[in-house]
Design an enzyme around this catalytic site. Structure first.
Site, PDB file in Angstrom:
ATOM      1  N   LYS B  22      -5.277   8.125  29.653  1.00  0.00           N
ATOM      2  CA  LYS B  22      -6.226   7.595  30.615  1.00  0.00           C
ATOM      3  C   LYS B  22      -6.854   8.727  31.435  1.00  0.00           C
ATOM      4  CE  LYS B  22      -5.014   3.666  32.343  1.00  0.00           C
ATOM      5  NZ  LYS B  22      -4.038   2.854  33.072  1.00  0.00           N
ATOM      6  N   ARG B  92      -2.727   4.326  38.844  1.00  0.00           N
ATOM      7  CA  ARG B  92      -2.428   3.807  37.503  1.00  0.00           C
ATOM      8  C   ARG B  92      -1.618   4.806  36.707  1.00  0.00           C
ATOM      9  NH1 ARG B  92      -7.902   1.256  35.069  1.00  0.00           N
ATOM     10  NH2 ARG B  92      -8.152  -0.352  36.633  1.00  0.00           N
ATOM     11  N   GLY B 101       4.859  -1.421  28.135  1.00  0.00           N
ATOM     12  CA  GLY B 101       6.012  -1.728  28.986  1.00  0.00           C
ATOM     13  C   GLY B 101       5.896  -1.165  30.394  1.00  0.00           C
ATOM     14  N   MET B 103       4.481   0.295  34.192  1.00  0.00           N
ATOM     15  CA  MET B 103       3.689  -0.141  35.329  1.00  0.00           C
ATOM     16  C   MET B 103       2.224   0.137  35.043  1.00  0.00           C
ATOM     17  SD  MET B 103       3.430   1.287  39.132  1.00  0.00           S
ATOM     18  CE  MET B 103       1.703   1.731  39.104  1.00  0.00           C
ATOM     19  N   ARG B 336     -10.954   3.819  26.191  1.00  0.00           N
ATOM     20  CA  ARG B 336      -9.946   4.355  25.269  1.00  0.00           C
ATOM     21  C   ARG B 336     -10.195   3.795  23.880  1.00  0.00           C
ATOM     22  NH1 ARG B 336      -4.891   0.839  27.671  1.00  0.00           N
ATOM     23  NH2 ARG B 336      -5.969  -1.163  27.601  1.00  0.00           N
ATOM     24  N   HIS B 454      22.884  -3.697   1.888  1.00  0.00           N
ATOM     25  CA  HIS B 454      22.626  -4.125   0.513  1.00  0.00           C
ATOM     26  C   HIS B 454      21.475  -5.108   0.439  1.00  0.00           C
ATOM     27  CE1 HIS B 454      23.294  -6.910  -2.908  1.00  0.00           C
ATOM     28  NE2 HIS B 454      23.438  -5.775  -3.558  1.00  0.00           N
ATOM     29  N   SER B 763      15.237  15.176  -7.057  1.00  0.00           N
ATOM     30  CA  SER B 763      14.729  14.070  -6.255  1.00  0.00           C
ATOM     31  C   SER B 763      15.649  13.934  -5.047  1.00  0.00           C
ATOM     32  CB  SER B 763      14.711  12.784  -7.079  1.00  0.00           C
ATOM     33  OG  SER B 763      14.233  11.731  -6.279  1.00  0.00           O
ATOM     34  N   GLY B 765      17.538  12.352  -2.309  1.00  0.00           N
ATOM     35  CA  GLY B 765      18.029  11.026  -1.939  1.00  0.00           C
ATOM     36  C   GLY B 765      18.404  11.093  -0.469  1.00  0.00           C
ATOM     37  N   CYS B 830      13.117  10.028  -2.838  1.00  0.00           N
ATOM     38  CA  CYS B 830      13.175   8.609  -3.163  1.00  0.00           C
ATOM     39  C   CYS B 830      14.037   7.827  -2.181  1.00  0.00           C
ATOM     40  CB  CYS B 830      13.649   8.391  -4.604  1.00  0.00           C
ATOM     41  SG  CYS B 830      15.312   8.975  -4.899  1.00  0.00           S
ATOM     42  N   TYR B 850       6.053  14.771  -5.006  1.00  0.00           N
ATOM     43  CA  TYR B 850       5.796  13.339  -4.962  1.00  0.00           C
ATOM     44  C   TYR B 850       6.766  12.615  -4.044  1.00  0.00           C
ATOM     45  CZ  TYR B 850       9.772  12.654  -8.072  1.00  0.00           C
ATOM     46  OH  TYR B 850      11.035  12.625  -8.605  1.00  0.00           O
TER      47      TYR B 850
END
Lengths: 881, 881
Positions: B22, B92, B101, B103, B336, B454, B763, B765, B830, B850
């Site tokens: 602001k 402000r 959230g 003021m 804004r 799971h 890859s 994990g 991955c 990737y």
């Protein structure tokens, strides 16, 4: 194309890796002019090529072998396979480290029907020649063709029985020939073809048999147990034969240059007239003490004494010598550093230093650290053991030799101990609830768990004898029975545990307590002068601190406070805390623990005086606190006045799939900051009181466990510092203290620079670090690790010896990152591996300041730390050359 | 001493971090000459000092504030607290990211009894002055003094009721004065002292209230949910008041430069005559559409349209503007970048590019990746939702909006689905046994588990809507009831799940399926042109592969084979394997699975055609295979013809304390090499058949999970290669394939150079890597992580966003080590985090090739990958400047 075969005059004792221990020493002895029958060594590299090339010996290696064989023919003036002047050889394995599991020896190789006849003629000794041939067929048949020894012995014994002979020596040439014929027939039946008459084929088969034996089951197991790399390979020694079985002017023997039992100076050993090497060992005939040679072979004996002394001086260690006398001429077949008991090792090291044979640095390397526990713990009387039934074998978790009546519960053990009775706490597995029972018992025996299971860790830390993972044993705590195979034992029965071997004996066995010699103290003093690493103890109370001090601890590197929460009825307080939400009640409950903890800290400080004491704040898994059985839960429900259902519901909620990766260590303190505050208060108040009462200056080191980020450490540090400031203000006094952290979560190691901004010291918790770096739970890993060692995927158990490439890399990283922020930061290690000699060496090289280990491992660690210095120094010298 | 307060003419839009959004924008508007009431900004650094200095504003900061206040007095020609010409200000908050959230606003600050009288006199408008005073007391009382709003409203409403007024506007000055008196009285009662009459005190109190609000519960939660660092702090803007409540020639409003709902061009918004800002939002009066200003304030409106266009062009984004008209003069209070729906975002980005306002690179940054799922998944009809009961809220595990009847077991769900019925599988937690039921259900709802449990992982991979961890809900699978508070539901009831919010509704709610616009395709095309990272899918079967392809996947980065073992009755084969020791039977059993797996691989290859497919060999924990309930065990005992007792004994033996660190992944294949061999055969035979039948060239990528050492990888690779060679020989054909590994165990990352000698691709994990680097189990961590976020120890959930400092460091290390051995090695990720935008950015910068993510996350990943490129480019440009 490399060189894969070396004549004995081409090598030296420095070439062990390539030539194996035996080959290198034979070369060395040749070099210094000792009477060694000539020969050559096929290198360990040839062995590795054999394995890499589909278990074939490559053409070029075969060529080099036959070149050297030709040289051997020239030197001996005999010809291999010749029918008038045949060259015979022995074939022996020789790896870098001597390995009992491997093929040992084939003698008289080169004999066949024709060369034996030639040998008989040449030596004019038919029975000698056929005795040699008989021996050769038997050895070759057994170790190369893999026919059971018994098949040969059956034939031999039958002949002796028929003739009513008592000794092999009585066999006549005719009978020997008959035996040879029977051997050949049996072999043909067993392997489907004739015993080879071709000496060169015999030689190559024998060499390959040695290579094969590198990977036989026993050898693999031995390597695993002794942490020997399977990639080393074995060498093969081919040596011209000399014969101790040419009559009474010949013989063979084995000698030690000092006593391998006590370390006493003088020649010890055994000797047999008219015999070949294996007769001494096999027990067919009873050998004579070597001293009797003085009468039988006075000149040879004098020469032998001279050479023994020379060998010991040359190899600067006590030697184990194999020799043969052929027609009054002495030949040396092997000399190597002798195995010895721990007592002998200590005496020999100190004696040799006094004799100016070695310096102190070498002296401290002459003790195997692993042997030290032999010196410290009671042992079973050897005589008594002979009459005792071995029940089963588990994992040797904590050394000692103890006997006691079986108790199935901690309560029963406590009660019995109160009456002065000796008991063995025998359980499927132990839990923190069993602590009092473990303290009360002489020893602990469990059916489940690895050497880093709860029972094992606690037992080691208390110096209690402990055997775990006795998987053959079924413990039924309800019916109060132990079943091993068909044997069922009850509370009426006694057991004896050997915590060094893991063997469980039935009944009572007498023990002997070894006395520590002055020599031991001397060696330890030398070690202390040499080492850089400080040695601290893992000690959780003043009793343990006392033991640690007795063994030379220079401080406490890890004082665990878990027992202070679990002892007696205190576990109830924690349980209540975890199972309610009322914060006031939690604080109130914790304050009840404060005086207990303060008292224990005070007692520890008093023992340790001005030595550093590192106290670790509570590090327990949530699950270790929770009641496990229905009975425990019922009791708790009564105590807490909360319904069984509600309580079990709450416990279900708290259940964790992976407790090791769950709610534990500092995470509990983040959720319940009052735990950390109460402990900090107890730690500081104890120090303040000692300052007031005895003018003692204690500077506690407060250690926060399971930290994964600098923020987390800062959060708890703030609580601790605020509490301490409050104490200082209230007591109107201050003292020095420091706050550090365990580095046991990989993330802490990875962000050690950030963490070092908050921590004043690091202590590497290599148990957890190893679990998380490998993704392998300590509790569940023993089976996996065993399989992995068998399949040659893992060399060492990473929970016993630090994994240098993975965990070690992380430790190096954390050391560097930590020092980039605090250059003089104090760093130590307190994981289970800490006193393992390889780990000690790693820590020394990684630049750690100290090691912390269980009290009974301190001597070992002191020695290993000195050895690490000596080893590094030698390497540096070698690198300079 | 730094500068902590900036006048509006000292800043610019680039200073967001210091001035907040602001403040920076007010400064920017001032700079370009727009009509912004003058003022100043207290910086975010002042806020951080406030927190670091015991929640006090330091002397030097206070001084700077009053210096700037003095400047403001000069500019406005008014005096703060003056009794003839008083300066009034608004206060402000303004953080870097707008945070609902916190003021928001206090207007009319500086009023007290005297200045109000002065204002009345000066403006000759008494009711305006007392209306302003009444508003100020109310706002200050509520947000600074923290008195509930209702206490003020009660007084106000009572007065209105007494007078039978419908609107605040009807209140007369006398009544306003009475209300003010009542307010003051009530305040004194609430806080124990008088409402302050001292304007400077009012100002400092208000500033501190803004600082405090940075850490109020809602703000903290919002930051956690949105991954905003708590270290940023908030700025405070103090601005001279202008008044929209000075009569009918005044007013206030909020406008958007385009439609925030659809993205349509043109001014949208609302306007109120004779009102202050909060009236528009509060709903006390119904505002007019902004277009009506054209008639009421024709000149002001024309000016406003001009400025709107200018602002949009200047900030190159759609603006949300707050403005006030005071006596026919326009003032801008804020501008804004506007929040907008996903559809609007897409349309605006494409439109603005067409309007030449922005380029394509900027256009792709105008979509929040998180919004994309809104575009892809069905949503509940807003109207229908209004009449629906919210039952509870869980963790939004997999997006979607679905309705169905409750089913408690997988079997029931399957049966119902066969009849075409829609069901919600509702369980305490799910296990692999429930898979078929999860496939059959519309959605999955569980009481336990985190977003990586799971149920959650499987549901996401299938694109099934899923809510987990509904801890208020108790599921009783036996009695078939779901209890939430007092509500008990049975199989007769229907539920509706919103997988995006985690809210569970009672009964049936209608859904709408959004259509993808051409604009969306356009943006995605641009993203594809810009990004470097390839986007692959985690897809386990041909159906998922099809969906992935539809969303633009360029290959499969992770084809898990677990389902191929678990589906239907196949789990029985594995169970039998784990519970017997007969090797022949194991092999035989595995061979039964071969044709199934081959068929599935073939179907996947056919969908993906020439795109790469990475197939991961079996990665299940032992414990996932084992029967859990008594019923399952009884069934298995029957099937296997093994006694219940023996079976349960064996299962007890296999029990692991920490399954995640246990017998899983490649460790199963080391113990049972036949598993790897069977899978390799199925993978290769499937490719061979397609080559034969359709002339397709498939080059499978075989990936080995849970590797911790190069030896381990070499062991399994050997089995795979030997199997493949055998296939090639037998089929007389060859094809290309590669073998790589997951890097998911820390040790693999630490020894990535050694592993790269064996692996052709990596890859990452990051699920397991995060678990082990943090020492934190995915399954048990949600509670701990939540606590840690609340206590500001953790910023992000590391299972949602990659932990750059810890896990990320290890990834960087592994990339470097891997490339030191294979410079062009293919590397991807991955883990579950893979499509999180911050993680995508990390992967882009770490040089990965990737990302592989669930099919429904592919669009998001494509966009995030493009945004990562644009962000890096911008940073590079900035660094150059």
């Amino acid at each position: 194309m490399g060189k894969f075969v070396y004549s004995f005059n081409e090598g030296s004792k420095e070439m062990r890796t390539l030539l194996g221990g035996k080959g290198a020493n034979l070369a060395e002895m040749t070099k210094i002019g000792l009477p060694v029958p000539f020969g050559f060594t096929v290198t360990t590299e040839a062995c590795n090529r054999y394995y890499n090339e589909d278990c074939q010996i490559a053409e070029d290696v075969v060529e080099q072998i036959f070149e050297k064989l030709f040289e051997l023919e020239n030197v001996t003036d005999k010809i291999f396979g010749d029918v008038s002047n045949p060259l015979l050889v022995s074939v022996r394995s020789g790896s870098v480290f001597s390995m009992p599991g491997m093929m040992d020896t084939i003698l008289n190789l080169g004999l066949n029907d024709e060369t034996t006849a030639a040998l008989a003629e040449q030596t004019e000794n038919e029975s000698f020649a056929y005795d040699s041939y008989r021996r050769f067929i038997q050895m070759f048949g057994n170790v190369v063709l893999e026919i059971p020894k018994s098949k040969f012995e059956d034939i031999l014994n039958k002949k002796k029985k028929d003739k009513k002979y008592k000794s092999d020596l009585e066999l006549e040439t005719k009978e020997l020939k008959e035996i040879i014929a029977s051997y050949k027939k049996m072999i043909k039946k067993e392997i489907g073809k004739d015993f080879t008459q071709e000496p060169k084929e015999q030689l190559m088969e024998a060499i390959m048999a040695v290579f094969r034996s590198w990977n036989n089951e026993r050898a693999v197991l031995y390597r695993q147990l002794n942490g020997i790399s399977s990639g080393l390979g074995t060498a093969v020694n081919v040596q011209a034969m000399v014969f101790g079985n040419r009559g009474n002017d010949s013989g063979t023997g084995v000698a030690f240059t000092r006593s391998p039992i006590t370390g006493e100076t003088g020649i010890f050993g055994e000797f047999l007239t008219n015999a070949q090497g294996e007769d001494v060992v096999s027990g067919i005939r009873t050998p004579q003490p070597i001293s009797e040679m003085a009468e039988l072979f006075p000149d040879v004996y004098k020469e032998f004494l001279r050479i023994s002394k020379l060998l010991e001086e040359h190899f600067t260690d006590m030697q184990n010598i194999e020799f043969t006398v052929e027609k009054n001429k002495l030949f040396l077949l092997q000399s190597r550093n002798a195995k010895r008991t721990a007592e002998a090792a200590v005496k020999i090291a100190v004696d040799m230093e006094a004799e100016d044979l070695i310096d102190k640095k070498t002296a401290v390397t002459m003790l195997e650290p692993g042997q030290i526990s032999q010196l410290l713990h009671p042992r079973f009387e050897a005589e008594d053991l002979k009459n005792t039934v071995k029940l089963t074998k588990g994992l040797p978790a904590s050394p000692g030799a103890v006997t006691g009546r079986i108790c199935f519960t901690a309560q029963a053990a406590e009660k019995a101990a109160e009456k002065g009775e000796k008991v063995i706490l025998t359980r499927t597995e132990t839990s923190p609830e069993d602590l009092a029972g473990m303290v009360a018992a002489e020893g602990i025996l469990t059916a489940r768990g690895g050497i880093t299971s709860h029972a094992a860790v606690v037992a080691r830390s208390m110096g209690r004898c402990c055997i775990v993972g006795c998987s053959e044993m079924k413990v039924d705590e309800i019916r109060k029975t132990v079943t091993i195979g068909n044997i069922v034992l009850t509370e009426e029965d006694a057991l004896s545990l050997d915590g060094t071997t893991g063997i469980v004996y039935k009944g009572v066995v007498n023990t002997v307590t070894p006395e520590l010699s002055g020599n031991f103290e001397t060696i330890m003093k030398w070690a202390d002068e040499i080492r850089d690493l400080k040695i601290r103890a893992n000690a959780d109370n003043s009793q343990e601190a006392k033991i640690a001090l007795h063994f030379g601890a220079e401080g406490i590197g890890l004082c665990r406070t878990e027992q202070m929460f679990l002892k007696e009825n205190r576990i109830y307080i924690i349980r209540r805390m975890l199972l309610t939400d009322n914060e006031d009640k939690i604080r109130e409950a914790l304050l009840q623990l404060l005086p207990f903890q303060k008292k224990e800290f005070k007692a520890i400080y008093e023992v340790m005086q001005d030595r550093p004491v590192t106290i670790r704040l509570l590090d327990l898994s949530l699950h270790e606190f929770l009641p496990k059985t229905r009975e425990e839960l019922l009791r708790l429900s009564e105590q807490m006045s909360v319904s069984y259902e509600r309580l079990s519901e709450r416990i279900k909620e708290l259940h964790e799939l992976n407790p090791t990766l769950g709610y534990r260590g500092c995470r509990l303190a983040v959720i319940y900051p009052d735990i950390a505050a109460m402990q900090a208060e107890a730690i500081i108040l104890a120090a303040i009181e000692l300052k007031r009462e005895k003018n003692m200056e204690v500077s506690p080191e407060i250690m926060i466990p399971m930290i994964a980020s600098a923020n987390e450490l800062a959060f708890i540090k703030k609580i601790v510092v605020e509490t301490i400031d409050r104490c200082f203000k209230k007591e109107n006094i201050t003292l020095n203290y420091s706050i550090g952290t365990m580095i046991e979560v990989p993330r802490a190691a990875l962000t050690a620079d950030e963490i070092a901004k908050e921590a004043e010291f690091f202590s590497f918790g290599t148990n957890d670090l190893t679990q998380m770096v490998f993704g392998l739970s300590r509790s569940d890993s023993s089976k996996i690790i065993r399989e992995y060692q068998e399949k040659r995927i893992l060399e060492n158990d990473p929970f016993e010896t630090i994994d240098k490439n993975g965990v070690g890399k992380l430790v190096h990283m954390a050391v560097d990152l930590g020092k980039s922020v605090r250059p003089n930061m104090k760093m130590g290690i307190c994981g289970e591996q800490s006193s393992d000699p390889q780990t000690v060496e790693f820590c020394h090289r990684a630049g750690l300041n100290y090691i912390s280990c269980p009290p009974y491992r301190i001597s070992l660690a002191r020695l290993a730390a000195a050895q690490a210095v000596v080893k590094e120094m030698k390497e540096n010298q070698e690198n300079k050359l």
